[in-house]
Design an enzyme around this catalytic site. Structure first.
Site, short mmCIF file in Angstrom:
data_model
loop_
_atom_site.label_atom_id
_atom_site.label_comp_id
_atom_site.label_asym_id
_atom_site.label_seq_id
_atom_site.Cartn_x
_atom_site.Cartn_y
_atom_site.Cartn_z
CG ASN A 189 37.88 46.28 35.71
OD1 ASN A 189 37.47 47.35 35.28
ND2 ASN A 189 37.54 45.12 35.16
CE LYS B 139 34.50 44.10 37.00
NZ LYS B 139 33.84 42.85 37.34
CG HIS C 65 36.94 41.88 32.26
ND1 HIS C 65 35.66 41.46 32.51
CD2 HIS C 65 37.54 42.01 33.47
CE1 HIS C 65 35.48 41.35 33.82
NE2 HIS C 65 36.62 41.68 34.43
CD GLU D 228 32.45 42.25 34.08
OE1 GLU D 228 32.90 43.40 33.93
OE2 GLU D 228 32.40 41.68 35.19
CD GLU E 122 39.32 39.24 36.23
OE1 GLU E 122 39.46 39.90 37.25
OE2 GLU E 122 38.60 39.60 35.28
N GLY F 23 32.19 38.94 40.65
CA GLY F 23 31.00 39.65 41.13
C GLY F 23 30.00 38.76 41.84
CB SER G 170 34.59 37.31 44.73
OG SER G 170 33.44 37.37 43.91
P1 13P Z 1 34.90 41.39 41.32
O1 13P Z 1 36.12 41.64 42.19
O2 13P Z 1 33.81 42.39 41.53
O3 13P Z 1 34.45 39.96 41.44
O4 13P Z 1 35.36 41.59 39.80
C1 13P Z 1 36.50 40.96 39.37
C2 13P Z 1 36.85 41.47 38.02
O5 13P Z 1 36.17 41.20 37.07
C3 13P Z 1 38.04 42.32 37.90
O6 13P Z 1 38.35 42.53 36.57
#
Ligand code: 13P
Length: 264
Positions: free
Chosen positions: A22, A24, A108, A110, A180, A186, A226
């Protein structure tokens, strides 16, 4: 079906692992093309994992061209539930499919945190994505406060029951679920394999109760939060973890390819 030994796991049914990157809100078109090309070139000759790239909307078509004819699949990072109309800024399932997507990330954390996504909108998006042949990667997960209040499994159950409301077994069987934990995204703070396995197992049991064992056993449940080349092997050894949804470590070909190699 005979038991199949895979990397120390005894499985009664094969689930092809999936590793999805992803990206982002990262990468210009040129950067996305370069990354996709590098990933394509670095893929092992025989691949026993489904590898998915989810660039931003602006780079979808360019990345689709880069990966054409390769085993890589393309995903959108979000989608709207209408087919067309006066919805400024929105992208429909048909548009994603037309741009070359085979999958779409839905719900997601976010999107939930910054863009008002709810289980109800997740449900609408899943129902819009399936008819055009897109595979939804449905994201669920608890916040740190919810985990500390011992609410993790209740939150997961509620996200599943509301997000998947009204879907029959054949529709649920076409989903990929991504667990997640919000506190692991992150942050560099990964769930331990035991913490992740507990939730993945709970998700599979919940699905089994709702849609039956054959569908639940065949469905892939990815871990996200992560994920790195250093922790993927341990995570993917857990019996109910079927791959990873990778953020930060998917932005460089080297680390993403290592996760692909180890994440099965
Ligand atoms: P990270 O791997 O940067 O923690 O992000 C995970 C994520 O949100 C994947 O959709």
């Amino acid at each position: 079906m005979p038991n199949i030994q895979r990397k120390g796991k005894i499985m009664t049914q094969i689930r092809t692992p999936m590793v999805a990157g992803n990206w982002k809100m990262h990468k210009t078109v040129a950067e996305a093309q370069a990354l996709a090309r590098e990933i394509r070139r670095g893929l092992p000759a025989s691949l026993d994992v489904d590898v998915v790239l989810a660039p931003p909307y602006t780079a979808l078509s360019a990345v689709a061209r880069e990966i054409h004819g390769s085993p890589l699949a393309l995903a959108g990072q979000d989608v709207f539930w209408e087919t067309q109309g006066a919805y400024t800024g929105a992208i429909s399932p048909l548009m994603l499919a037309d741009a070359g997507c085979r999958l779409v990330i839905i719900g997601h954390s976010e999107r939930r945190q910054y863009f008002g996504e709810t289980d109800a909108t997740v449900n609408k998006k899943i129902k819009a994505a399936l008819p055009v042949g897109l595979t939804p990667i449905v994201c669920i997960g608890e916040t740190l406060a919810q985990r500390e209040a011992q609410e993790t499994l209740a939150v997961i159950a509620s996200q599943l029951s509301n997000g998947l409301l009204g879907l029959g077994p054949s529709e649920v069987g076409r989903l990929v679920i991504a667990y997640e934990p919000v506190w692991a995204i992150g942050t560099g703070r990964t769930a331990t394999p035991a913490q992740a396995q507990e939730v993945h197992h709970f998700i599979r049991r919940w699905l089994q109760d709702q849609v039956g064992a054959p569908v639940a056993e065949g469905l892939r449940i990815l871990y996200g939060g992560s994920v790195t080349p250093e922790n993927i092997r341990e995570l993917s050894a857990a019996p109910d973890i079927d791959g990873a949804l990778v953020g930060g470590a998917s932005l460089k070909a080297e680390s993403f390819l290592k996760i692909v190699a180890l994440g099965r």
